[in-house]
Write an enzyme that holds these catalytic residues in place. Structure first.
Site, PDB file in Angstrom:
ATOM      1  N   CYS A 100       0.857  -1.188   0.000  1.00  0.00           N
ATOM      2  CA  CYS A 100       0.000   0.000   0.000  1.00  0.00           C
ATOM      3  C   CYS A 100       0.893   1.239   0.000  1.00  0.00           C
ATOM      4  O   CYS A 100       1.709   1.418   0.890  1.00  0.00           O
ATOM      5  CB  CYS A 100      -0.891  -0.024   1.245  1.00  0.00           C
ATOM      6  SG  CYS A 100      -1.728   1.531   1.570  1.00  0.00           S
ATOM      7  N   CYS A 104      -3.506   7.432  -2.058  1.00  0.00           N
ATOM      8  CA  CYS A 104      -4.796   7.530  -2.753  1.00  0.00           C
ATOM      9  C   CYS A 104      -5.904   8.084  -1.862  1.00  0.00           C
ATOM     10  O   CYS A 104      -6.831   8.721  -2.348  1.00  0.00           O
ATOM     11  CB  CYS A 104      -5.253   6.165  -3.243  1.00  0.00           C
ATOM     12  SG  CYS A 104      -3.933   5.014  -3.473  1.00  0.00           S
ATOM     13  N   THR A 191      -4.256   4.777   7.125  1.00  0.00           N
ATOM     14  CA  THR A 191      -3.172   4.411   6.216  1.00  0.00           C
ATOM     15  C   THR A 191      -2.271   5.616   5.937  1.00  0.00           C
ATOM     16  O   THR A 191      -2.757   6.664   5.545  1.00  0.00           O
ATOM     17  CB  THR A 191      -3.790   3.918   4.893  1.00  0.00           C
ATOM     18  OG1 THR A 191      -4.615   2.804   5.185  1.00  0.00           O
ATOM     19  CG2 THR A 191      -2.736   3.504   3.902  1.00  0.00           C
ATOM     20  N   GLU A 257      -0.441   1.633   9.287  1.00  0.00           N
ATOM     21  CA  GLU A 257      -1.710   2.195   9.715  1.00  0.00           C
ATOM     22  C   GLU A 257      -1.536   2.686  11.144  1.00  0.00           C
ATOM     23  O   GLU A 257      -0.686   2.186  11.861  1.00  0.00           O
ATOM     24  CB  GLU A 257      -2.840   1.144   9.695  1.00  0.00           C
ATOM     25  CG  GLU A 257      -3.162   0.615   8.316  1.00  0.00           C
ATOM     26  CD  GLU A 257      -2.123  -0.372   7.795  1.00  0.00           C
ATOM     27  OE1 GLU A 257      -1.514  -1.080   8.629  1.00  0.00           O
ATOM     28  OE2 GLU A 257      -1.881  -0.421   6.586  1.00  0.00           O
ATOM     29  N   HIS A 292     -12.645   5.597  -3.602  1.00  0.00           N
ATOM     30  CA  HIS A 292     -11.635   4.752  -2.968  1.00  0.00           C
ATOM     31  C   HIS A 292     -11.790   3.286  -3.392  1.00  0.00           C
ATOM     32  O   HIS A 292     -10.811   2.546  -3.436  1.00  0.00           O
ATOM     33  CB  HIS A 292     -11.649   4.906  -1.455  1.00  0.00           C
ATOM     34  CG  HIS A 292     -10.330   4.527  -0.845  1.00  0.00           C
ATOM     35  ND1 HIS A 292      -9.132   5.024  -1.310  1.00  0.00           N
ATOM     36  CD2 HIS A 292     -10.002   3.659   0.144  1.00  0.00           C
ATOM     37  CE1 HIS A 292      -8.129   4.484  -0.626  1.00  0.00           C
ATOM     38  NE2 HIS A 292      -8.636   3.648   0.263  1.00  0.00           N
ATOM     39  N   TYR A 296      -8.749   0.726  -5.466  1.00  0.00           N
ATOM     40  CA  TYR A 296      -8.237  -0.625  -5.235  1.00  0.00           C
ATOM     41  C   TYR A 296      -7.698  -1.258  -6.517  1.00  0.00           C
ATOM     42  O   TYR A 296      -7.437  -2.463  -6.580  1.00  0.00           O
ATOM     43  CB  TYR A 296      -9.260  -1.471  -4.472  1.00  0.00           C
ATOM     44  CG  TYR A 296      -9.120  -1.208  -2.980  1.00  0.00           C
ATOM     45  CD1 TYR A 296      -9.211   0.093  -2.491  1.00  0.00           C
ATOM     46  CD2 TYR A 296      -8.823  -2.207  -2.071  1.00  0.00           C
ATOM     47  CE1 TYR A 296      -9.019   0.369  -1.147  1.00  0.00           C
ATOM     48  CE2 TYR A 296      -8.631  -1.938  -0.724  1.00  0.00           C
ATOM     49  CZ  TYR A 296      -8.730  -0.651  -0.264  1.00  0.00           C
ATOM     50  OH  TYR A 296      -8.530  -0.379   1.066  1.00  0.00           O
ATOM     51  N   CYS A 298      -4.861  -0.572  -6.991  1.00  0.00           N
ATOM     52  CA  CYS A 298      -3.534  -0.859  -6.409  1.00  0.00           C
ATOM     53  C   CYS A 298      -3.325  -2.352  -6.229  1.00  0.00           C
ATOM     54  O   CYS A 298      -2.218  -2.858  -6.390  1.00  0.00           O
ATOM     55  CB  CYS A 298      -3.391  -0.146  -5.066  1.00  0.00           C
ATOM     56  SG  CYS A 298      -4.516  -0.756  -3.789  1.00  0.00           S
ATOM     57  N   GLU A 446      -6.886  -5.678   4.238  1.00  0.00           N
ATOM     58  CA  GLU A 446      -7.342  -4.384   3.738  1.00  0.00           C
ATOM     59  C   GLU A 446      -8.205  -4.558   2.486  1.00  0.00           C
ATOM     60  O   GLU A 446      -9.116  -3.766   2.238  1.00  0.00           O
ATOM     61  CB  GLU A 446      -6.148  -3.477   3.442  1.00  0.00           C
ATOM     62  CG  GLU A 446      -6.583  -2.045   3.183  1.00  0.00           C
ATOM     63  CD  GLU A 446      -5.428  -1.124   2.857  1.00  0.00           C
ATOM     64  OE1 GLU A 446      -4.467  -1.592   2.233  1.00  0.00           O
ATOM     65  OE2 GLU A 446      -5.498   0.054   3.223  1.00  0.00           O
TER      66      GLU A 446
HETATM   67 FE1  SF4 Z   1      -3.260   1.792  -0.089  1.00  0.00          FE
HETATM   68 FE2  SF4 Z   1      -4.517   0.820  -2.196  1.00  0.00          FE
HETATM   69 FE3  SF4 Z   1      -5.868   2.272  -0.371  1.00  0.00          FE
HETATM   70 FE4  SF4 Z   1      -4.090   3.382  -2.048  1.00  0.00          FE
HETATM   71  S1  SF4 Z   1      -6.042   2.396  -2.562  1.00  0.00           S
HETATM   72  S2  SF4 Z   1      -4.279   3.777   0.107  1.00  0.00           S
HETATM   73  S3  SF4 Z   1      -2.528   1.803  -2.177  1.00  0.00           S
HETATM   74  S4  SF4 Z   1      -4.891   0.262  -0.101  1.00  0.00           S
HETATM   75 FE    FE Z   2      -7.278   1.576   1.831  1.00  0.00          FE
END
Ligand code: SF4
Ligand code: FE
Length: 482
Positions: A100, A104, A191, A257, A292, A296, A298, A446
């Protein structure tokens, strides 16, 4: 300076006076702390790649308020192309960091506020939107990392905020003054909190009028007086204190976190973006959540790393030609690319909000995130299947380096004769890190609970889907006339 380099970002963090605690002690040097530093490195990647010509198109944008080139993480999406680039940027950074990268949440918060502050002003004649734009310009001009803080500790799940035995279970306004407000409460699971310059607080759920004190959104510098950070533990986190180069798996990056406590913190009015407008609390939550859930993307990038690791260990084990292994790699790719479809689709089907900001398709963003609550677990199962049990019975790096035991480890843990045992151990440690260790926080748990737990997405899916239209289509085809 509209775009910081990674080094400038790191140096800017050193100037902050954060109150951070871990293992019962105050951390004075947050940036260099061995458990926190990999998470700072991950955020720094969002600064570094913005300066790389190869990634400039994804990582930067043109500010709609100043016309200057800015880091995309501070940008307000101006068209569908921006939304698609955001998804691609998430995959890129997930792949580059294997964890992570934390930035974001702030981007999603800014975009959600750009929509909701405008809508509040349209209904109530308030002036939140111009105030927000001024704040946004400050963020863009200084290329700041923002912690978007939504999740309250929530106390008893069956009780509304105002009914809680401890009224601080949800963050609230405790005093209204001429020059601003005083807030108290906490935000959990934050986060990237201690890698942030700013924290922007939002309510965590829809509010009723009895909960007006809880319908509040505002921004603070992360080192504002009265804010305390208590770092969360991660599985295997103290391996980072051992000083080796292998047993952490991912030796460069990580996430973190923290519980963020706001103990009677003062917020001046020019940093308040919602104040008791209970009817917009739910809209802010839903809009942020939709963005958000798109973010994801990510996990697709982290999935790329896991697939790469699975293929590598198959080769190191000498098993890569086995048909069932090849099929498992295909399955992993199928699942991962299916996730990619979701985050691209919700962006491609984006729309313009009254403020001019482009928002993702909310139904598809929820479907995407719902897939993310499942597929990384199957990807992890397959990676562990391919890796073999050695992943969890492997001796430590110290044993590999020891003159007494190293030769046995090199002899008995060598598989493919072309590959040193150490490389095999390294890739196994990476799979361990992603599926059981510190990175599993981001890749697995997560994936379930971040951006809302699975049930939250199911509720949104049931609300957003047009069932009547589907029924009409079915009935027409078989000759039913209501
Ligand atoms: Fe972390 Fe993914 Fe959330 Fe961005 S979207 S803060 S990389 S978990
Ligand atoms: Fe997150």
């Amino acid at each position: 300076m509209t775009m910081m380099t990674a080094k400038e970002y790191e140096e800017s963090l050193r100037k902050l006076r954060l109150q951070v605690y871990m293992f019962g002690e105050r951390i004075e040097n947050v940036v260099d702390h061995p458990i926190i530093r990999p998470s700072m490195n991950a955020v720094a990647k969002t600064y570094e790649l913005a300066h790389s010509p190869e990634h400039e198109d994804l990582m930067t944008a043109v500010s709609h308020i100043t016309g200057k080139k800015i880091n995309r993480f501070t940008h307000i999406h101006q068209n569908v192309g921006d939304l698609v680039k955001k998804s691609k940027m998430g995959r890129l950074l997930g792949r580059e960091t294997g964890c992570c990268f934390q930035r974001c949440v702030g981007m999603d918060t800014l975009n959600a506020l750009s929509i909701v502050t405008y809508n509040i002003d349209s209904k109530y004649g308030t002036a939140y939107y111009p105030r927000f734009l001024k704040y946004l310009e400050y963020i863009q001009e200084n290329d700041l990392m923002v912690d978007g803080a939504m999740t309250d500790p929530k106390g008893h799940r069956g009780l509304a905020p105002h009914q809680q035995p401890d009224p601080d279970a949800f963050l609230r306004v405790v005093e209204e003054r001429k020059d601003g407000i005083v807030v108290r409460g906490a935000k959990a699971h934050q986060t990237g909190a201690v890698n942030s310059h700013e924290v922007v607080v939002m309510p965590t759920l829809s509010m009723r009028k009895e909960d007006a004190d809880y319908a509040v959104s505002f921004a603070l510098p992360s080192d504002a007086e009265g804010i305390t950070y208590i770092m969360g533990r991660q599985s295997c986190d103290t391996r980072k204190l051992e000083g080796g180069t292998m047993d952490q798996g991912n030796i460069l990056f990580g996430g973190h976190e923290a519980l963020v406590v706001f103990d009677n913190v003062f917020v001046p009015w020019d940093r308040v973006f919602m104040f008791r407008e209970v009817d917009f609390s739910g809209q802010l939550v839903e809009t942020f959540a939709a963005y958000h859930r798109q973010s994801y993307a990510c996990k697709v990038g982290v999935g790329d790393v896991l697939i790469g690791a699975a293929q590598t260990i198959a080769e190191y084990n000498g098993a890569d030609k086995a048909s069932h292994i090849r099929d498992k790699i295909v399955e992993m790719n199928h699942l991962n690319e299916t996730l990619y479809c979701g985050c691209i689709a919700c962006a491609s089907e984006g729309h313009k909000e009254p403020s001019g900001t482009y928002c993702v398709n909310i139904l598809l963003a929820n479907v995407h995130k719902h897939n993310v609550t499942r597929f990384p677990f199957e990807l992890s199962r397959l990676a562990q299947d391919i890796a073999g049990g050695l992943m969890v019975t492997l001796p430590s790096e110290k044993d590999l380096r020891s003159p007494d035991t190293g030769r046995w480890i090199r002899k008995y843990f060598k598989a493919n004769p072309d590959v040193p045992a150490e490389n095999r151990m390294r890739i196994l440690r990476l799979i361990e890190n992603l599926t059981l260790g510190t990175a599993a926080v981001g890749y697995l748990t997560e994936s379930i609970h971040g951006a809302g737990s699975p049930q939250a997405q199911r509720i949104m899916i049931s609300r957003r889907v047009n069932l009547a239209e589907k029924q009409r289509a079915a009935k027409k085809l078989c000759g039913i006339e209501d």
